[in-house]
Design a protein around this motif. Sequence first.
Motif, short mmCIF file in Angstrom:
data_model
loop_
_atom_site.label_atom_id
_atom_site.label_comp_id
_atom_site.label_asym_id
_atom_site.label_seq_id
_atom_site.Cartn_x
_atom_site.Cartn_y
_atom_site.Cartn_z
N SER A 203 24.94 -18.30 -126.80
CA SER A 203 24.12 -19.19 -127.61
C SER A 203 22.69 -19.20 -127.08
O SER A 203 22.46 -18.96 -125.88
CB SER A 203 24.67 -20.61 -127.59
OG SER A 203 24.47 -21.20 -126.32
N PRO A 204 21.71 -19.49 -127.95
CA PRO A 204 20.33 -19.62 -127.46
C PRO A 204 20.20 -20.65 -126.34
O PRO A 204 19.44 -20.45 -125.39
CB PRO A 204 19.56 -20.04 -128.72
CG PRO A 204 20.34 -19.43 -129.85
CD PRO A 204 21.78 -19.57 -129.42
N ALA A 205 20.96 -21.74 -126.45
CA ALA A 205 20.89 -22.78 -125.42
C ALA A 205 21.37 -22.25 -124.08
O ALA A 205 20.78 -22.52 -123.03
CB ALA A 205 21.72 -23.99 -125.84
N ASP A 206 22.46 -21.47 -124.09
CA ASP A 206 22.97 -20.90 -122.84
C ASP A 206 22.01 -19.87 -122.27
O ASP A 206 21.84 -19.77 -121.04
CB ASP A 206 24.34 -20.26 -123.07
CG ASP A 206 25.45 -21.29 -123.24
OD1 ASP A 206 25.24 -22.45 -122.84
OD2 ASP A 206 26.51 -20.93 -123.77
N PHE A 207 21.37 -19.11 -123.16
CA PHE A 207 20.39 -18.14 -122.68
C PHE A 207 19.23 -18.85 -122.00
O PHE A 207 18.81 -18.45 -120.90
CB PHE A 207 19.88 -17.28 -123.84
CG PHE A 207 18.76 -16.35 -123.45
CD1 PHE A 207 18.98 -15.29 -122.60
CD2 PHE A 207 17.48 -16.55 -123.95
CE1 PHE A 207 17.94 -14.43 -122.23
CE2 PHE A 207 16.44 -15.71 -123.60
CZ PHE A 207 16.67 -14.65 -122.73
N LEU A 208 18.72 -19.89 -122.62
CA LEU A 208 17.61 -20.64 -122.02
C LEU A 208 18.02 -21.27 -120.70
O LEU A 208 17.25 -21.31 -119.74
CB LEU A 208 17.12 -21.71 -122.99
CG LEU A 208 16.31 -21.21 -124.19
CD1 LEU A 208 16.07 -22.35 -125.18
CD2 LEU A 208 14.98 -20.63 -123.74
N ALA A 209 19.26 -21.75 -120.63
CA ALA A 209 19.74 -22.39 -119.41
C ALA A 209 19.87 -21.40 -118.26
O ALA A 209 19.86 -21.80 -117.09
CB ALA A 209 21.10 -23.06 -119.67
N SER A 210 19.98 -20.11 -118.58
CA SER A 210 20.12 -19.10 -117.53
C SER A 210 18.80 -18.75 -116.86
O SER A 210 18.79 -18.07 -115.83
CB SER A 210 20.72 -17.82 -118.13
OG SER A 210 19.79 -17.14 -118.96
N MET A 211 17.69 -19.20 -117.43
CA MET A 211 16.38 -18.86 -116.89
C MET A 211 15.85 -19.97 -116.00
O MET A 211 16.09 -21.15 -116.24
CB MET A 211 15.39 -18.59 -118.02
CG MET A 211 15.69 -17.38 -118.85
SD MET A 211 14.31 -16.92 -119.94
CE MET A 211 14.18 -18.40 -120.97
N SER A 212 15.11 -19.59 -114.99
CA SER A 212 14.46 -20.55 -114.10
C SER A 212 12.99 -20.18 -113.95
O SER A 212 12.57 -19.08 -114.29
CB SER A 212 15.15 -20.57 -112.73
OG SER A 212 15.05 -19.29 -112.12
N ASP A 213 12.23 -21.13 -113.42
CA ASP A 213 10.81 -20.90 -113.14
C ASP A 213 10.05 -20.45 -114.40
O ASP A 213 9.21 -19.54 -114.35
CB ASP A 213 10.65 -19.86 -112.02
CG ASP A 213 9.31 -19.96 -111.32
OD1 ASP A 213 8.70 -21.05 -111.34
OD2 ASP A 213 8.85 -18.95 -110.76
N VAL A 214 10.34 -21.09 -115.51
CA VAL A 214 9.76 -20.70 -116.81
C VAL A 214 8.39 -21.34 -116.97
O VAL A 214 8.23 -22.56 -116.80
CB VAL A 214 10.68 -21.12 -117.96
CG1 VAL A 214 10.06 -20.72 -119.30
CG2 VAL A 214 12.05 -20.48 -117.80
N GLN A 215 7.39 -20.53 -117.31
CA GLN A 215 6.06 -21.05 -117.58
C GLN A 215 6.00 -21.58 -119.03
O GLN A 215 6.82 -21.23 -119.87
CB GLN A 215 5.00 -19.96 -117.38
CG GLN A 215 4.92 -18.92 -118.49
CD GLN A 215 6.08 -17.95 -118.49
OE1 GLN A 215 6.66 -17.68 -117.45
NE2 GLN A 215 6.42 -17.42 -119.66
N THR A 216 5.02 -22.43 -119.28
CA THR A 216 4.75 -22.92 -120.62
C THR A 216 3.52 -22.21 -121.17
O THR A 216 2.75 -21.61 -120.41
CB THR A 216 4.49 -24.43 -120.62
OG1 THR A 216 3.26 -24.67 -119.89
CG2 THR A 216 5.63 -25.19 -119.97
N PRO A 217 3.29 -22.27 -122.49
CA PRO A 217 2.05 -21.73 -123.03
C PRO A 217 0.81 -22.34 -122.36
O PRO A 217 -0.18 -21.65 -122.13
CB PRO A 217 2.13 -22.08 -124.51
CG PRO A 217 3.59 -22.06 -124.81
CD PRO A 217 4.23 -22.66 -123.58
N ALA A 218 0.89 -23.62 -122.02
CA ALA A 218 -0.24 -24.26 -121.34
C ALA A 218 -0.48 -23.65 -119.96
O ALA A 218 -1.62 -23.51 -119.52
CB ALA A 218 0.00 -25.77 -121.22
#
Length: 248
Positions: A203-218
């Motif tokens: 799921s997209p939610a599980d994919f996102l949960a697998s990532m760390s140290d994610v930058q934002t557009p800001a």
Amino acid sequence: MGSLQCQNVVVVGGSRGVGRSIVEAALGERANVLAVARGAEALKELSWEKPGVRTLAADATRDTAPDAVFAALQPDVLVICAGAFAPSASIQDQSWDDFSANWETDVKASFLFCRAALQGQLKPGSRVVLISSGAAFSGGPPNSGGYSGAKQMQMFLAAHSQKEADRLGLGLRFMALAPMRIMAGTGVGQRGISSISAYLGISPADFLASMSDVQTPADVGRAVVALAGGKVPGIAFTVSGSGLAAAA
């Protein structure tokens, strides 16, 4: 604040997503900002929400685009953030047009503007920042076509352009910045998240949960401001949730 005060900042691909965050960061530094994009409606919305920004509707992949953009505002800082959506099919199911989409948009726009800069259309002291991707290092998934290669080529192009600028004594600085993680909340990011998670069967939610140290557009916007300030040595850089860093 104000490190770019009164300087001209042009953001190609500046109407949405990461490009818009770069526009907002430059405005926060009191720069004169021109946002360039294909979509007139998105630019109209941007100018309504950010009254200080100038806008120009133009296709950055046309040979005449640099002339039109530089006539509208001669940049001290030029940011190329324009890009196509990556393909979302297995290699065997892609056409060449699908596979090469990011070469024909991301790389072509970067090439045209770097070429114009090297031909003398930017004044000495100008800075050019190409927005690449962490996929240039990771290779990306097999269903993303030529995306990762295109983003790596942008990094090569910045390095090649810097060597030429130095050889010709132009006094220009070229840089490439790679956001290291895919970002939710942007058009490119949302499409990539859906595509990659479907390919992986999660799921997209599980994919996102697998990532760390994610930058934002800001975070990307702040990194561009730091690079545009001209005090960070180097050509290739990354930005993550941990901040800006020289590429290894």
